[in-house]
Design an enzyme around this catalytic site. Structure first.
Site, PDB file in Angstrom:
ATOM      1  N   PRO A   2       0.835  -1.206   0.000  1.00 30.59           N
ATOM      2  CA  PRO A   2       0.000   0.000   0.000  1.00 30.59           C
ATOM      3  C   PRO A   2       0.871   1.257   0.000  1.00 30.59           C
ATOM      4  CG  PRO A   2      -0.662  -1.529   1.740  1.00 30.59           C
ATOM      5  CD  PRO A   2       0.638  -2.016   1.191  1.00 30.59           C
ATOM      6  N   GLU A   3       0.557   2.177  -0.894  1.00 26.54           N
ATOM      7  CA  GLU A   3       1.270   3.444  -0.965  1.00 26.54           C
ATOM      8  C   GLU A   3       0.315   4.554  -0.514  1.00 26.54           C
ATOM      9  OE1 GLU A   3       3.358   3.694  -4.772  1.00 26.54           O
ATOM     10  OE2 GLU A   3       3.402   1.522  -4.895  1.00 26.54           O
TER      11      GLU A   3
END
Ligand SMILES: [Zn+2]
Length: 260
Positions: A2-3
């Site tokens: 996840p960014e």
């Protein structure tokens, strides 16, 4: 992993659903997951009322009434869900009658970690072309590695750095210091734009172990990627190449026609 857009999507969903509610119970289901015993961090949550969720870079922060906040990092494959069962639930919180579950099929997610020093985020005013030029100036490291260094710029990981470099027409393996002024200006704008779009589309859901929001809904950013996870360039159709120079030991695709 996840960014920024994926963590922001999680933050918005949890904040809307759980803000103002109280954590009535904490249940650790797979304690072996932790590098260090999470007991203190989870005890800090028990009985706490959630003032809301905030975010810094890729870190999600539970803000508590009258207590220090608790920091979450989803690592490579961590997920937070409201309800939702999986073999990988590590702990769960009962919050206002709902179950908030932390899943991780690997072992990199964390809770109760300190928030490290982080650079500005591309969607904040502190990040602009002048700041990016300062980050890149004189550096021999690959520009992509510099974009993904959270101490310099917070929020970009492999997906969004790959897409920003493509949008700016810059190859990922080039030395940071080799970018001309116009290129770094395009790149700064592209970093902002890919993250803005990623947030708007609820993150990127690219494969089966990939991102879903806390209610199990996929994002839509994958429909807009031009390079990441593709064989051919989404703009010109040219077969993509992987840079030969190792960048954090990961694939670094680029289009040999659109990127210089
Ligand atoms: Zn292309």
């Amino acid at each position: 992993m996840p960014e920024l857009p994926e963590v922001e999507t999680v933050r918005r969903a949890l904040d809307a659903r759980l803000r103002g509610r109280t954590v009535s119970a904490v249940l650790v289901r797979r304690p072996t997951f932790y590098r260090r015993p999470p007991a203190a961090a989870l005890r800090a949550l028990e009985g706490a009322t959630l003032r809301g969720f905030s975010r810094r870079g890729k870190y999600l922060i539970a803000e508590l009434e009258g207590r220090p906040s608790v920091v979450f990092h989803l690592g490579m494959s961590g997920r937070l869900t409201v309800g939702g069962e999986s073999p990988h639930v590590r702990f769960e919180l009962t919050v206002g009658g709902e179950s908030l579950r932390f899943h991780d099929s690997r072992r990199f997610g964390r809770v109760g970690c300190p928030l490290p020093a982080l650079g500005p985020e591309p969607l904040e005013p502190a990040f602009d072309a002048a700041y990016l030029r300062k980050v890149l100036r004189g550096r021999s490291a690959p520009v992509k590695a510099l974009l993904m260094d959270q101490r310099l710029i917070a929020g970009l990981g492999n997906i969004y750095a790959t897409e920003a470099l493509h949008a700016a027409g810059v190859r990922p393996g080039r030395a940071g210091g080799s970018l001309r002024r116009a290129e770094s200006e395009r790149l700064a704008a592209a970093c902002r734009e890919v993250l803005r779009l990623g947030v708007e589309l609820g993150g990127a859901t690219l494969d089966d172990e990939s991102f879903l929001d806390p209610l199990g809904r996929p994002g839509r950013m994958q429909e807009r990627v031009r390079v990441y996870g593709r064989d051919a360039c989404g703009d010109c159709g040219a077969p993509l190449l992987d840079t030969r120079r190792s960048i954090g030991g990961r694939a670094s695709l680029y289009c040999p026609s659109c990127q210089r």
